[in-house]
Write an enzyme that holds these catalytic residues in place. Structure first.
Site, PDB file in Angstrom:
ATOM      1  N   HIS A  96       0.860  -1.182   0.000  1.00  0.00           N
ATOM      2  CA  HIS A  96       0.000   0.000   0.000  1.00  0.00           C
ATOM      3  C   HIS A  96       0.900   1.237   0.000  1.00  0.00           C
ATOM      4  CE1 HIS A  96       1.059   0.165   4.203  1.00  0.00           C
ATOM      5  NE2 HIS A  96       0.536  -1.038   4.410  1.00  0.00           N
ATOM      6  N   HIS A 136       3.996   1.353   2.333  1.00  0.00           N
ATOM      7  CA  HIS A 136       5.193   0.652   1.842  1.00  0.00           C
ATOM      8  C   HIS A 136       5.883   1.490   0.750  1.00  0.00           C
ATOM      9  CE1 HIS A 136       2.645  -3.009   2.957  1.00  0.00           C
ATOM     10  NE2 HIS A 136       3.720  -3.182   3.688  1.00  0.00           N
ATOM     11  N   GLN A 149       7.488   3.990  10.782  1.00  0.00           N
ATOM     12  CA  GLN A 149       7.156   4.407  12.158  1.00  0.00           C
ATOM     13  C   GLN A 149       5.866   3.714  12.629  1.00  0.00           C
ATOM     14  OE1 GLN A 149       8.818   6.244  14.237  1.00  0.00           O
ATOM     15  NE2 GLN A 149       7.272   6.679  15.789  1.00  0.00           N
TER      16      GLN A 149
HETATM   17  P1  AMP Z   1       4.776  -5.128   6.595  1.00  0.00           P
HETATM   18  O1  AMP Z   1       4.607  -5.486   5.162  1.00  0.00           O
HETATM   19  O2  AMP Z   1       3.499  -4.879   7.321  1.00  0.00           O
HETATM   20  O3  AMP Z   1       5.703  -6.051   7.333  1.00  0.00           O
HETATM   21  O4  AMP Z   1       5.518  -3.720   6.610  1.00  0.00           O
HETATM   22  C1  AMP Z   1       6.731  -3.502   5.951  1.00  0.00           C
HETATM   23  C2  AMP Z   1       7.268  -2.149   6.320  1.00  0.00           C
HETATM   24  O5  AMP Z   1       6.321  -1.146   5.968  1.00  0.00           O
HETATM   25  C3  AMP Z   1       7.519  -1.985   7.833  1.00  0.00           C
HETATM   26  O6  AMP Z   1       8.732  -1.262   8.038  1.00  0.00           O
HETATM   27  C4  AMP Z   1       6.328  -1.207   8.283  1.00  0.00           C
HETATM   28  O7  AMP Z   1       6.550  -0.428   9.447  1.00  0.00           O
HETATM   29  C5  AMP Z   1       6.084  -0.311   7.081  1.00  0.00           C
HETATM   30  N1  AMP Z   1       4.704   0.187   7.055  1.00  0.00           N
HETATM   31  C6  AMP Z   1       3.564  -0.546   7.170  1.00  0.00           C
HETATM   32  N2  AMP Z   1       2.485   0.271   7.157  1.00  0.00           N
HETATM   33  C7  AMP Z   1       2.955   1.532   7.032  1.00  0.00           C
HETATM   34  C8  AMP Z   1       2.334   2.820   6.969  1.00  0.00           C
HETATM   35  N3  AMP Z   1       1.012   2.973   7.030  1.00  0.00           N
HETATM   36  N4  AMP Z   1       3.129   3.905   6.845  1.00  0.00           N
HETATM   37  C9  AMP Z   1       4.492   3.774   6.776  1.00  0.00           C
HETATM   38  N5  AMP Z   1       5.130   2.587   6.841  1.00  0.00           N
HETATM   39  C10 AMP Z   1       4.376   1.487   6.971  1.00  0.00           C
END
Ligand code: AMP
Length: 286
Positions: free
Chosen positions: A34, A37, A154
Site C-alpha cells: 500500500h 510501503h 514508524q
Molecule cells: P509489513 O509489510 O506490514 O511487514 O511492513 C513492511 C514495512 O512497511 C515496515 O517497516 C512497516 O513499518 C512499514 N509500514 C507498514 N504500514 C505503514 C504505513 N502505514 N506507513 C508507513 N510505513 C508502513
C-alpha cells in the site's frame, strides 16, 4: 526490474554491486503493498540516489506469526506488488520461498536472533514470539541483501526500535531509517490487514486515530496528565464501538520504550485494538 528468488543469487548480486562501489538501499516487506510501503521505497531511492540500487523484499515470514495468528490468510498479491514496484523503478525484488529461507525448518534451522529488553513490552506482551521472528528474519535479510541503508515504518515503531538496537548490538554495517506513518484520509494508518475490515468494521477502525487525537488534546490542555486516567478514558472511548476491544494502550519515552505514569506533550503513545477479529496497531507522538 529483476525478480530474485534464491538466497545465493541475491547474495552474489549484492557482492557484485559492493565490488563496483554501488550503494544498496533496502525495504523489507510482507507484500500486499500500500502507499505506506511505497513511501518507504521512495525514501530508500531518495537516500541511495539514482546510481544506487533499491531492493525490496516480499516475504510473509512464518516465524513471526503465532500458531493462532493469520499466517495462512495473510493477504498476498505478488502480481500487483510487482507492478507497483516496477512503476517506482525498483532495481530488485527479492521474493524467496519458505524453503529458501527456512530449509527443512525442524531439522536444519535452529538459530534465532533475540532482543531481550525492548521486545518484552507492548507488542511483546500480546505476541510473545513475534519479535524473535522479526529480528531473525531481518538479520537473515540483511546478510542476504547486504544493504547500506534499510528503511522501516514508524507505524511499527517498536519493531523499528528493536531493529536499531539489534543493528547496534550485533554491529550490522547498515544505517536504519524510520519513515513516517502514511494514513488514509480519515486517519486510519494504512496496513495490509485493513483488507479484513469489511462493512461497518472499517468505520469502527477510525477509533484508533480518534484515541490518538483525544490523548493529544488532553495533554495540550492539561500539560501533564496521569497515564492511568488517560488509559481508562481511552478504553471507554474505544469500547463504545460495538466490535472494538482494547488490547493495550501505553504512554512512554520514545527510544527507551519505558512506560511513564505522567503523560506530557512530546511523549509517545501506542495502542493495539481488536476490531472484530482484526488486530490493529497505531502510535503517535503527543
Ligand atoms: P509489513 O509489510 O506490514 O511487514 O511492513 C513492511 C514495512 O512497511 C515496515 O517497516 C512497516 O513499518 C512499514 N509500514 C507498514 N504500514 C505503514 C504505513 N502505514 N506507513 C508507513 N510505513 C508502513
Amino acid at each position: 526490474m529483476q525478480i530474485v528468488k534464491s538466497v545465493a543469487a541475491m547474495q552474489s548480486l549484492a557482492k557484485k554491486w559492493q565490488r563496483a562501489g554501488i550503494k544498496i538501499g533496502f525495504v523489507p516487506t510482507m507484500g500486499y503493498l500500500h502507499e505506506g510501503h511505497l513511501s518507504l521505497v521512495r525514501e530508500a531511492r531518495r537516500r541511495i540516489g539514482k546510481n544506487g540500487k533499491v531492493v525490496v523484499s516480499i516475504y510473509v515470514n512464518p516465524t513471526q506469526f503465532a500458531p493462532t495468528e493469520d499466517l495462512s490468510k495473510y493477504p498476498r498479491d505478488l502480481k500487483r506488488d510487482l507492478k507497483l514496484l516496477r512503476e517506482l523503478k525498483v532495481d530488485v525484488v527479492f521474493a524467496p520461498t519458505d524453503k529458501e529461507m527456512y530449509p527443512d525448518k525442524s531439522e536444519k534451522f535452529s538459530t534465532y536472533v533475540v532482543e531481550e529488553k525492548l521486545s518484552r513490552a507492548m507488542e511483546g506482551v500480546s505476541r510473545p514470539t513475534h519479535f524473535r521472528g522479526v529480528t531473525t528474519v531481518v538479520a537473515k535479510l540483511f546478510n542476504i541483501v547486504q544493504p547500506d541503508i534499510a528503511v522501516f515504518g514508524q507505524k511499527d515503531f517498536q519493531q523499528a526500535t528493536i531493529i536499531k538496537r539489534m543493528v547496534a548490538d550485533l554491529n550490522f554495517p547498515v544505517k536504519i531509517i524510520v519513515a513516517p506513518t502514511v494514513r488514509e484520509h480519515d486517519g486510519l494508518a494504512m496496513s495490509s490487514r485493513n483488507k479484513y475490515l469489511k462493512g461497518d468494521l472499517r468505520r469502527q477502525a477510525t477509533v484508533l486515530w480518534c484515541a490518538i487525537q483525544i490523548a493529544r488534546d488532553t495533554v495540550k490542555k492539561s500539560k501533564t496528565y496521569p497515564a492511568a486516567k488517560l488509559k481508562a478514558a481511552i478504553k471507554k472511548l474505544i469500547e463504545c464501538e460495538p466490535d472494538a476491544k482494547l488490547d493495550y494502550v501505553e504512554f512512554f519515552e520514545l527510544e527507551a520504550l519505558s512506560p511513564v505514569s505522567i503523560v506530557k506533550s512530546g511523549m509517545q503513545m501506542a495502542l493495539a485494538v481488536f476490531i472484530g477479529k482484526t488486530r490493529l496497531i497505531d502510535n503517535a507522538q503527543l
